[in-house]
Write a protein that holds these residues in place. Structure first.
Motif, short mmCIF file in Angstrom:
data_model
loop_
_atom_site.label_atom_id
_atom_site.label_comp_id
_atom_site.label_asym_id
_atom_site.label_seq_id
_atom_site.Cartn_x
_atom_site.Cartn_y
_atom_site.Cartn_z
N ASP A 162 0.85 -1.19 0.00
CA ASP A 162 0.00 0.00 0.00
C ASP A 162 0.89 1.25 0.00
N PRO A 163 0.75 2.14 -0.99
CA PRO A 163 1.62 3.31 -1.05
C PRO A 163 1.18 4.45 -0.13
N ASP A 164 0.01 4.32 0.49
CA ASP A 164 -0.52 5.42 1.29
C ASP A 164 -0.08 5.32 2.75
N HIS A 165 -0.22 6.42 3.46
CA HIS A 165 0.07 6.48 4.89
C HIS A 165 -1.20 6.88 5.62
N TYR A 166 -1.35 6.41 6.84
CA TYR A 166 -2.58 6.63 7.58
C TYR A 166 -2.27 7.26 8.94
N ASP A 167 -3.00 8.32 9.24
CA ASP A 167 -2.84 8.98 10.52
C ASP A 167 -3.70 8.30 11.58
N LYS A 168 -3.28 8.43 12.81
CA LYS A 168 -4.12 8.01 13.92
C LYS A 168 -4.07 9.10 14.98
N ALA A 169 -5.15 9.21 15.73
CA ALA A 169 -5.23 10.28 16.71
C ALA A 169 -6.11 9.84 17.87
N TRP A 170 -5.93 10.52 18.99
CA TRP A 170 -6.76 10.29 20.16
C TRP A 170 -7.61 11.53 20.39
N ALA A 171 -8.88 11.34 20.59
CA ALA A 171 -9.78 12.46 20.90
C ALA A 171 -10.53 12.13 22.19
N HIS A 172 -10.80 13.12 22.97
CA HIS A 172 -11.45 12.92 24.26
C HIS A 172 -12.75 13.71 24.31
N CYS A 173 -13.77 13.11 24.89
CA CYS A 173 -15.06 13.80 24.99
C CYS A 173 -15.84 13.24 26.17
N ASP A 174 -16.92 13.92 26.49
CA ASP A 174 -17.84 13.44 27.52
C ASP A 174 -18.92 12.55 26.92
N VAL A 175 -19.32 12.89 25.69
CA VAL A 175 -20.40 12.16 25.01
C VAL A 175 -19.98 11.90 23.58
N VAL A 176 -20.06 10.63 23.15
CA VAL A 176 -19.84 10.30 21.76
C VAL A 176 -21.16 9.78 21.19
N ILE A 177 -21.51 10.24 20.01
CA ILE A 177 -22.80 9.89 19.41
C ILE A 177 -22.56 9.26 18.05
N ALA A 178 -23.16 8.10 17.83
CA ALA A 178 -23.05 7.41 16.55
C ALA A 178 -24.32 7.65 15.74
N GLY A 179 -24.19 8.38 14.64
CA GLY A 179 -25.33 8.62 13.77
C GLY A 179 -25.93 10.00 13.95
N SER A 180 -26.33 10.60 12.83
CA SER A 180 -26.86 11.97 12.86
C SER A 180 -28.31 12.01 12.43
N GLY A 181 -29.06 10.96 12.75
CA GLY A 181 -30.50 11.00 12.54
C GLY A 181 -31.15 11.91 13.56
N PRO A 182 -32.47 11.92 13.64
CA PRO A 182 -33.14 12.83 14.59
C PRO A 182 -32.72 12.59 16.03
N ALA A 183 -32.55 11.30 16.42
CA ALA A 183 -32.13 11.01 17.80
C ALA A 183 -30.70 11.49 18.04
N GLY A 184 -29.82 11.25 17.07
CA GLY A 184 -28.43 11.67 17.22
C GLY A 184 -28.27 13.17 17.30
N LEU A 185 -28.95 13.89 16.43
CA LEU A 185 -28.86 15.35 16.44
C LEU A 185 -29.48 15.92 17.71
N ALA A 186 -30.62 15.37 18.13
CA ALA A 186 -31.25 15.86 19.37
C ALA A 186 -30.35 15.61 20.57
N ALA A 187 -29.70 14.44 20.61
CA ALA A 187 -28.79 14.14 21.72
C ALA A 187 -27.60 15.07 21.71
N ALA A 188 -27.06 15.35 20.52
CA ALA A 188 -25.91 16.25 20.41
C ALA A 188 -26.28 17.66 20.87
N LEU A 189 -27.48 18.11 20.48
CA LEU A 189 -27.93 19.44 20.91
C LEU A 189 -28.07 19.50 22.43
N ALA A 190 -28.71 18.47 23.02
CA ALA A 190 -28.91 18.47 24.47
C ALA A 190 -27.57 18.45 25.21
N ALA A 191 -26.66 17.61 24.76
CA ALA A 191 -25.36 17.51 25.43
C ALA A 191 -24.54 18.78 25.21
#
Length: 267
Positions: A162-191
């Motif tokens: 593979d000729p490509d290179h891949y970055d990796k990173a660490w991110a920290h949060c209080d809340v992680v949300i999977a998906g941006s449907g109505p539930a995901g967006l509402a949860a993100a807004l509330a948090a």
């Protein structure tokens, strides 16, 4: 005519930008789609319904779903050292110059000689090869195994480094949300409004989830307008990070989540 022979494309509507045509290739044929298409939607717009063959009997397969649950439309993207097999056409974002190919067929998708397997379906039961290829024993390594391996599998690996290179990173949060449907967006807004550090991951390149297809109203607003307002508010929050084209793939000990973000092809 902008868009070429997109014989099955609706005249208007959808989430595409018809002012930005994109050229791509599928099985060596040059086709045209629009910005906002997936590979699957662009193929359908061009009247291409046969996109692959089933694994065992090589029966014709078309596009069944519109997302990551797609079982049929598995294709190869790119070529050479960057070949990526078994990619779901329903999640592959269309970009100018995309090169894709169907899999599990020979010599071509429309004329696949391996489809003869359908005639032998009654004897090709699960595990038939364990009983069928036992004799003579010396044929296993020289004949049977190479033949089975050549017929098995779906896409082809690149076979080179593979000729490509891949970055990796660490991110920290209080809340992680999977998906941006109505539930995901509402949860993100509330948090976000509570002051929490939020990471919102969406595997698609457009946020909104099922609202994009289902429509309807939320808080008295049309779905599209509600999504736009929610994203505008979230984008203005300093402790909210929105990550499109990012798939959460695992949950591990210590509150650790694994995610993969696509950053190249669409650029």
């Amino acid at each position: 005519m902008i868009g070429g022979a997109q014989t099955h494309r609706l005249a208007d509507g959808g989430l595409i930008d018809r002012s930005v045509p994109l050229s791509f290739r599928f099985d060596g044929k040059t086709l045209v789609g629009f910005q906002g298409d997936t590979l699957a939607s662009a193929l359908l717009a061009n009247g291409i319904k046969l996109v692959g063959r089933s694994f065992k009997y090589h029966r014709p397969r078309g596009i069944l779903t519109a997302g990551s649950e797609e079982p049929n439309a598995l294709v190869e993207l790119r070529s050479g050292a960057r070949r990526e097999p078994n990619t779901k056409a329903t999640t592959a974002e269309l970009y100018d110059g995309l090169e894709a190919a169907s899999q599990n067929r020979w010599p071509s998708l429309n004329f696949d000689l391996m489809s003869v397997n359908q005639l032998f379906a009654p004897i090709f039961v699960a595990g038939f090869y364990y009983k069928t290829f036992m004799w003579p024993a010396k044929f296993w390594e020289s004949v049977y195994e190479p033949m089975i391996r050549r017929a098995a599998g779906l896409g082809r690996a690149a076979g080179v480094s593979d000729p490509d290179h891949y970055d990796k990173a660490w991110a920290h949060c209080d809340v992680v949300i999977a998906g941006s449907g109505p539930a995901g967006l509402a949860a993100a807004l509330a948090a976000g409004r509570s002051g929490a550090r939020v990471i919102l991951c969406e595997e698609d390149f457009v946020l909104g989830g099922r609202l994009l297809a289902d429509g309807g109203t939320i808080d008295g607003l049309p779905a599209a307008e509600w999504i736009a307002r929610a994203l505008g508010e979230l984008s203005a929050m300093p402790d909210v990070r929105i990550m499109p084209r990012t798939t959460l793939f695992g949950v591990y000990d210590g509150g650790t989540y694994g995610a993969i973000e696509k950053v190249n092809d669409h650029l």
